[in-house]
Scaffold this active site. Structure first.
Site, PDB file in Angstrom:
ATOM      1  N   ASP A   1       3.109   5.563  -7.139  1.00  4.56           N
ATOM      2  CA  ASP A   1       2.770   5.668  -5.719  1.00  4.56           C
ATOM      3  C   ASP A   1       2.844   7.111  -5.236  1.00  4.56           C
ATOM      4  O   ASP A   1       1.942   7.610  -4.552  1.00  4.56           O
ATOM      5  CB  ASP A   1       3.711   4.806  -4.875  1.00  4.56           C
ATOM      6  CG  ASP A   1       3.713   3.353  -5.321  1.00  4.56           C
ATOM      7  OD1 ASP A   1       2.885   2.998  -6.182  1.00  4.56           O
ATOM      8  OD2 ASP A   1       4.552   2.592  -4.814  1.00  4.56           O
TER       9      ASP A   1
ATOM     10  N   LEU B   1       0.829  -1.213   0.000  1.00  2.00           N
ATOM     11  CA  LEU B   1       0.000   0.000   0.000  1.00  2.00           C
ATOM     12  C   LEU B   1       0.858   1.256   0.000  1.00  2.00           C
ATOM     13  O   LEU B   1       0.372   2.358   0.199  1.00  2.00           O
ATOM     14  CB  LEU B   1      -0.914   0.007   1.241  1.00  2.00           C
ATOM     15  CG  LEU B   1      -1.840  -1.193   1.332  1.00  2.00           C
ATOM     16  CD1 LEU B   1      -2.658  -1.141   2.614  1.00  2.00           C
ATOM     17  CD2 LEU B   1      -2.774  -1.208   0.137  1.00  2.00           C
TER      18      LEU B   1
HETATM   19  C1  GLA Z   1       5.610  -0.382  -6.611  1.00  2.00           C
HETATM   20  C2  GLA Z   1       6.311   0.818  -7.251  1.00  2.00           C
HETATM   21  C3  GLA Z   1       5.430   1.488  -8.295  1.00  2.00           C
HETATM   22  C4  GLA Z   1       4.852   0.476  -9.279  1.00  2.00           C
HETATM   23  C5  GLA Z   1       4.262  -0.717  -8.546  1.00  2.00           C
HETATM   24  C6  GLA Z   1       3.822  -1.802  -9.491  1.00  2.00           C
HETATM   25  O1  GLA Z   1       4.521   0.042  -5.845  1.00  2.00           O
HETATM   26  O2  GLA Z   1       6.663   1.762  -6.271  1.00  2.00           O
HETATM   27  O3  GLA Z   1       6.144   2.486  -8.955  1.00  2.00           O
HETATM   28  O4  GLA Z   1       5.811   0.082 -10.210  1.00  2.00           O
HETATM   29  O5  GLA Z   1       5.162  -1.278  -7.618  1.00  2.00           O
HETATM   30  O6  GLA Z   1       2.784  -1.369 -10.290  1.00  2.00           O
END
Ligand code: GLA
Length: 381
Positions: free
Chosen positions: A168, A121
Site C-alpha cells: 500500500d 483502498l
Molecule cells: C493490506 C496490507 C497490504 C497487503 C494487503 C493484502 O492492504 O496493508 O500490505 O498485505 O492487505 O494484499
C-alpha cells in the site's frame, strides 16, 4: 478540498503553508503476497489525502483533521504518543523519520481525505505516505522513496498494530497516472505497466461492510504463512519467504503443519504465479485471462485464505452470473470492495443489478467507484 483545507489552516495557524497529497490504491492481482516476498500489482487512485503543512518553530505538532473536526497536539518524543488513532498515523510517521536519522521540525497541519474508510483502498497508507513525503521535503532529509514507503509500513507495525506488507505504501509513494506497478516484494524491483484496457472498465463495488478485528485476523494470516514457510525451510533452506516455495514442497510438510496454515500457504503459492500470468496476459491484450485469474484469486481468498465474507461472495457470484470478465475481493479483505473488470457494454447493467440485488439481500446499496489510476505522493504547487 484544497480550499477547505486552506481556509481552516489560515483560521487556526495563520499564514498558509505548502500543500502535499498522496493517494489510496487498487490492486489488480497479488493479494496477501507482499509480506510473503511475492509479487503485487497495484496502482494509485484519484482518491487520497491532502495536507497543508508549515513549520511552526515549536517542539510540537499541531494537527487538525477536517474529517474528524478535531485537533491533536503532541510532541515528537516516543512518550508523546497521542491518544487519537488518526493522530497516531501522523505521530508514527514523525517518529519513524526520526529513527532513520531524519530531522522533523515542529509543524502545523490541516488535512482531509476522500478515500472511503474501511473500503480496502488503504486510506491509512495515503495518510502515511503524504506525511512521509511532506516531512522529507520540508526538512530536506533526502530519504529515498523506498524508505519513505517503509516509514509508512513501520508506522502501521509500531503505532497501529497492523503487521502489513509494503504494497500500500509503495503504491502511494510510487504511483503514476495511467500505470499499474508490478513489484517484487522480495527484491523490491518494480516495473510500470501502462494500463488502458480498450473496451473495458475497472470498477469497485463497495459492500460498505467493515469487520471489527480485521487487523488481528490479518496478523494471524501472516503468522500462518510464516509458520508454513518455516516448516518448508527445514527441507529447503533456500526458502526465505513462502513465495520461494514450490507447491510440491508445501505438500511435503502437509502433515507437519496445521491444516489452516496449509490452506493459507496453498493460496499464496498460487497467487504469486497468477500475478506473473496476469502481466503476461496484459502484454498480449488478453483480458479474458486476466479476468479468469481474478476469479481464481477470489476463490482462493474466500475458501483458502478465508478473508472474504458473505456480502463479497455475493457480489462476486453476481459478477460471474452476469459474465463480467473478472471480479474479486480486493485488499486485506474482511469487508470492503470487489474490483471488477467489466466490458463497456456490460457496465451499466452490471452496476444496476449489483445495486438492486445487493440492496434486496442486505438492505443497503453498495457504493460504486470508477477506478482512475493516478499519481501518488507529491507536492501541489
Ligand atoms: C493490506 C496490507 C497490504 C497487503 C494487503 C493484502 O492492504 O496493508 O500490505 O498485505 O492487505 O494484499
Amino acid at each position: 478540498m484544497q480550499q477547505k483545507i486552506h481556509s481552516k489552516f489560515v483560521e487556526l495557524y495563520g499564514e498558509g503553508g505548502r500543500l502535499f497529497a498522496s493517494a489510496g490504491r487498487i490492486n489488480l492481482i497479488g493479494e496477501h503476497t507482499d509480506y510473503n516476498g511475492g509479487y503485487v500489482f497495484p496502482g494509485a487512485i484519484d482518491k487520497g489525502i491532502m495536507a497543508e503543512i508549515k513549520p511552526n518553530g515549536l517542539d510540537k505538532v499541531r494537527a487538525y483533521s477536517l474529517d474528524y473536526n478535531e485537533e491533536a497536539v503532541f510532541g515528537l518524543r516516543e512518550e508523546d504518543k497521542p491518544e487519537k488513532q488518526w493522530a497516531r498515523y501522523v505521530f508514527g510517521v514523525c517518529r519513524e523519520t526520526i529513527k532513520r536519522g531524519g530531522k522533523v521540525a515542529g509543524f502545523d497541519t490541516v488535512f482531509a481525505g476522500d478515500v472511503p474508510l474501511g473500503a480496502g483502498l488503504s486510506s491509512s497508507a495515503a495518510l502515511e505516505s503524504c506525511f512521509a513525503f511532506a516531512l522529507n521535503e520540508l526538512n530536506g532529509n533526502g530519504i529515498d522513496k523506498f524508505e519513505l514507503a517503509r516509514i509508512g509500513q513501520s508506522t502501521e507495525h509500531n503505532y497501529c498494530g497492523v503487521m502489513c506488507g509494503i504494497m500500500d505504501q509503495f503504491a502511494s509513494c510510487f504511483g503514476k497516472a495511467g500505470s499499474l506497478i508490478r513489484l517484487n516484494c522480495k527484491t523490491m524491483e518494480y516495473k510500470y505497466f501502462p494500463f488502458n484496457p480498450k473496451g473495458y472498465k475497472l470498477v469497485l463495488v463497495d459492500s460498505c461492510v467493515k469487520h471489527e478485528l480485521a487487523s488481528s485476523a490479518y496478523n494471524k494470516r501472516r503468522a500462518s504463512c510464516e509458520n508454513a514457510a518455516a516448516a518448508i525451510r527445514k527441507n529447503h533452506p533456500e526458502v526465505e519467504f513462502l513465495s520461494d516455495a514450490k507447491r510440491l514442497w508445501l505438500d511435503e510438510v502437509r502433515e507437519r503443519i496445521p491444516q489452516e496454515d496449509f490452506l493459507r500457504a496453498e493460496y499464496v503459492i498460487g497467487e504469486v504465479q497468477r500475478v506473473l500470468d496476469v502481466c503476461d496476459a496484459l502484454e498480449r491484450g488478453d483480458y479474458e485471462t486476466v479476468g479468469e485469474m481474478m476469479y481464481q484469486t477470489h476463490f482462493g481468498l474466500s475458501r483458502l485464505y478465508e478473508v472474504s465474507c458473505e456480502e463479497l461472495d455475493f457480489l462476486n457470484k453476481l459478477a460471474r452470473r452476469m459474465e463480467v470478465t473478472g471480479s474479486r475481493v480486493m485488499g486485506g479483505g474482511f469487508g470492503g470492495c470487489t474490483i471488477n473488470l467489466v466490458k463497456d457494454e456490460l457496465y451499466a447493467p452490471f452496476i444496476a443489478a449489483a445495486k438492486e440485488q445487493f440492496a434486496a439481500k442486505f438492505g443497503h446499496e453498495p457504493k460504486i467507484y470508477d477506478v482512475v489510476v493516478s499519481d501518488g505522493a507529491r507536492e501541489i504547487r
